[in-house]
Design a protein around this motif. Sequence first.
Motif, PDB file in Angstrom:
ATOM      1  N   PHE A 129       0.935  -1.268   0.178  1.00  0.00           N
ATOM      2  CA  PHE A 129      -0.013  -0.132  -0.079  1.00  0.00           C
ATOM      3  C   PHE A 129       1.368   1.153   0.283  1.00  0.00           C
ATOM      4  N   ARG A 130       2.256   0.825  -0.150  1.00  0.00           N
ATOM      5  CA  ARG A 130       2.489   2.375   0.436  1.00  0.00           C
ATOM      6  C   ARG A 130       2.946   3.037  -0.780  1.00  0.00           C
ATOM      7  N   SER A 131       3.045   2.704  -1.479  1.00  0.00           N
ATOM      8  CA  SER A 131       3.639   3.745  -3.505  1.00  0.00           C
ATOM      9  C   SER A 131       1.945   3.603  -3.878  1.00  0.00           C
ATOM     10  N   ASP A 132       1.301   2.724  -4.103  1.00  0.00           N
ATOM     11  CA  ASP A 132       0.300   3.158  -5.583  1.00  0.00           C
ATOM     12  C   ASP A 132      -0.120   4.396  -4.991  1.00  0.00           C
ATOM     13  N   ALA A 188       1.989   1.991  10.829  1.00  0.00           N
ATOM     14  CA  ALA A 188       1.819   1.903   9.589  1.00  0.00           C
ATOM     15  C   ALA A 188       0.228   1.962   8.709  1.00  0.00           C
ATOM     16  N   LEU A 189       0.330   2.456   8.330  1.00  0.00           N
ATOM     17  CA  LEU A 189      -1.686   1.943   7.813  1.00  0.00           C
ATOM     18  C   LEU A 189      -2.839   2.791   8.398  1.00  0.00           C
ATOM     19  N   GLY A 190      -2.181   3.305   9.204  1.00  0.00           N
ATOM     20  CA  GLY A 190      -3.992   4.095  10.595  1.00  0.00           C
ATOM     21  C   GLY A 190      -4.319   3.508  10.944  1.00  0.00           C
ATOM     22  N   LEU A 191      -5.146   4.226  11.316  1.00  0.00           N
ATOM     23  CA  LEU A 191      -6.436   3.653  12.420  1.00  0.00           C
ATOM     24  C   LEU A 191      -7.487   2.035  11.827  1.00  0.00           C
ATOM     25  N   ALA A 192      -7.610   2.559  10.139  1.00  0.00           N
ATOM     26  CA  ALA A 192      -8.091   2.151   9.174  1.00  0.00           C
ATOM     27  C   ALA A 192      -8.091   0.235   9.469  1.00  0.00           C
ATOM     28  N   TRP A 193      -6.711   0.537   9.159  1.00  0.00           N
ATOM     29  CA  TRP A 193      -5.845  -0.995   8.947  1.00  0.00           C
ATOM     30  C   TRP A 193      -6.571  -1.606  10.647  1.00  0.00           C
ATOM     31  N   ASN A 220       3.341  -5.778   9.529  1.00  0.00           N
ATOM     32  CA  ASN A 220       3.384  -4.129   9.089  1.00  0.00           C
ATOM     33  C   ASN A 220       4.321  -3.415   8.799  1.00  0.00           C
ATOM     34  N   GLN A 221       4.789  -2.664   8.518  1.00  0.00           N
ATOM     35  CA  GLN A 221       5.907  -1.956   8.753  1.00  0.00           C
ATOM     36  C   GLN A 221       5.590  -0.803   9.933  1.00  0.00           C
ATOM     37  N   VAL A 222       5.925   0.315   9.680  1.00  0.00           N
ATOM     38  CA  VAL A 222       6.042   1.184  10.840  1.00  0.00           C
ATOM     39  C   VAL A 222       6.418   2.909   9.950  1.00  0.00           C
ATOM     40  N   VAL A 223       6.323   3.525  11.017  1.00  0.00           N
ATOM     41  CA  VAL A 223       6.033   5.613  10.604  1.00  0.00           C
ATOM     42  C   VAL A 223       6.464   5.866  11.170  1.00  0.00           C
ATOM     43  N   ASP A 224       7.763   6.785  11.014  1.00  0.00           N
ATOM     44  CA  ASP A 224       7.694   7.252  12.194  1.00  0.00           C
ATOM     45  C   ASP A 224       7.051   8.924  12.631  1.00  0.00           C
ATOM     46  N   MET A 225       6.807   8.578  13.878  1.00  0.00           N
ATOM     47  CA  MET A 225       6.310   9.882  14.541  1.00  0.00           C
ATOM     48  C   MET A 225       6.782  11.637  14.903  1.00  0.00           C
ATOM     49  N   ILE A 226       6.100  12.677  13.483  1.00  0.00           N
ATOM     50  CA  ILE A 226       7.477  13.481  13.698  1.00  0.00           C
ATOM     51  C   ILE A 226       6.954  14.481  14.291  1.00  0.00           C
ATOM     52  N   ARG A 281     -10.029   4.906  -0.839  1.00  0.00           N
ATOM     53  CA  ARG A 281     -10.298   3.835  -2.363  1.00  0.00           C
ATOM     54  C   ARG A 281      -9.602   3.053  -0.944  1.00  0.00           C
ATOM     55  N   ARG A 282      -8.148   3.340  -0.902  1.00  0.00           N
ATOM     56  CA  ARG A 282      -7.337   2.474   0.382  1.00  0.00           C
ATOM     57  C   ARG A 282      -8.405   1.906   1.145  1.00  0.00           C
ATOM     58  N   SER A 283      -8.811   2.935   2.516  1.00  0.00           N
ATOM     59  CA  SER A 283      -8.957   1.671   3.237  1.00  0.00           C
ATOM     60  C   SER A 283     -10.169   0.813   2.837  1.00  0.00           C
TER      61      SER A 283
END
Lengths: 290, 347
Positions: free
Chosen positions: A153-156, A227-232, A193-199, A166-168
Amino acid sequence: MKPENLLQNIHLRTQKCSVGCPTLNHFLNGGVPCNSITELVAESGSGKTQFCLQLALSAQLPPSHGGLSASSLYIHSEFPFPIRRLRQLSLALRSTYPHLFRSVDPCDSVFVRGVYSADEFVQLIPIIELHILNSKFRLPVRVIVVDSIAALFRSDFENTGSDLRRRSSLFFKISGALKSLAKRYGLAVMVTNQVVDMIGGACPGITGMRIGNLTELYSSGRQICPALGLAWANCVNSRLFLSRDQAVNGNGELYQRRRLCVVFAPHLPASSCDIVIKGEGVFGVEMQQA
Amino acid sequence: MEVGMLPISASKRGKLLSTGYTTLLSISRASLADLARDLQVSEPEASEIMKCASKTSTLDLSNGTHNTTVVNGGQTAWAMLNEEKFSLHITTSCMDLDNILGGGINCKEVTEIGGVPGIGKTQIGIQLAVNVQIPPEYGGLGGKAIYIDTEGSFMVERVLQIAEACIEDMSEYSNHFRKDLQASEVKMHPDSILENIFYFRVCSYTEQIALVNYLDKFITEHKDVKIIIIDSVTFHFRQDFDDMALRTRLLSAMALKLMKLASKFCLAVVLLNQVTTKHIDGSFQLTLALGDSWSHSCTNRIILFWNGNDRHAFIDKSPSLKSASAQYSVTPRGIRNSTSCKRIKMM
């Protein structure tokens, strides 16, 4: 429509698949549960893939050894597939249980398939079902590993309203299909699942929103979130988090401390367990109650 | 209905009224001999009057009191208030939460509970499925539960754990307060608690709607079902819907059916919901899923949220309860009162 009889479950608990280490199995109350989706969140290089490879191999152990007597399907979206590591782990498994693998190779019961995009994965699901139904293999398929869902999901997808929607919608579609497969064929589904940094540290609001038992997730000294947020997050039944940090051991030496935590799970309390990764596989470390 | 409308002779009607028998109830309460003496008629004649009166009053009951309501099955507010005084509650096992809910989850109502993943929605669902079975001797309903699982988070070992804790609590209660309850304690067994949860696992929204439609028949066959839990109502409605209007129609039709079930069989309906983000004035806010029109579908709405390290429940919408929040915790034994506030007090 008839209700299910809850008493027919063996030993009154959901069937589990061993992850290949008694300490970790104990920590997870038997292993990865069937009929539901378990997610493993970690930054790269923490041991997600190691954990999954070991699970895929352990599935073929007989129930007396914690497995499901089943083969497994390994769907990977991160390339290349670590075939050498799988070989290494299979040899370790063979030497641990020489009587079980005298004439068979553990690798024979792991099916591998690469996918490159979310849409391709959606199209793959009916094929997976056919594969499960028509399997003429020695063991039925009971374990599906998706490593990793985030890479699909990270590129498209653009960061616009319609694309995010559409993603969720795809999240729920994939999760619904996987759960339905899991239910019908008694599969244990493992998704990484991967992680994202919290800025900007713990920013309040949506990204800083707390999900699960841990207020903040830290790995390698950085604050991160899955990654992928609350919906995931709504799409998985259990979420495990694997962190990696520098720590000092008893002799004053620096070492990599890896820790597996339960973020949320319907059947597990908030808890954590240290793990080590060796040549022979992933192992839990017995700890005194802190 | 008044005595004046009874199909009897005018003189007898006059006698009845003059001797103080103005309502049907007063006639049915009097004995045959008394009635005959008061009206100065023979006993067969008096029994004729009583028959007339009782026939008319049963007619009244079956038709609804037709001089007060036009529509059959209607009810006066007074009757409803009286009924509500005896309404039944299902405890959540967390006293603080029960307090703000007025005793627990109300029967005859649809309650929606929503929150982020991992806040304990499923745990509350399982706890309620167990608690509905607490026998009347211990202040429960002694009912059965229907658990509709759309997500696959229902774990048998967890139910067993909560059921065992619930039985332990009950036997502790009987040891402390009521020595005479020892006999009934033996009857409850974790296995029987599991047996009394009708568990349905649905894998698509069509299945979910079909099951809700079928529930009426199922509950008619299993009268003692006192709670329906859907965990979660949302999941299948968040995939594959391009036509949002269709989704709204399906959802509200389902909600109406559930509401009808709740009042028809006097049972509680608990719908678990997920949260999503909503774009309001350029910022994102958390809100329960399924949109604005869905929020009309439930009688009560409870939102679960984190406050620091504590779990809180907040009554977001209710026609009869004031908005309040309470702390709860998820323990190995199930949903319980939070202990952390006591700890702070001690320090």
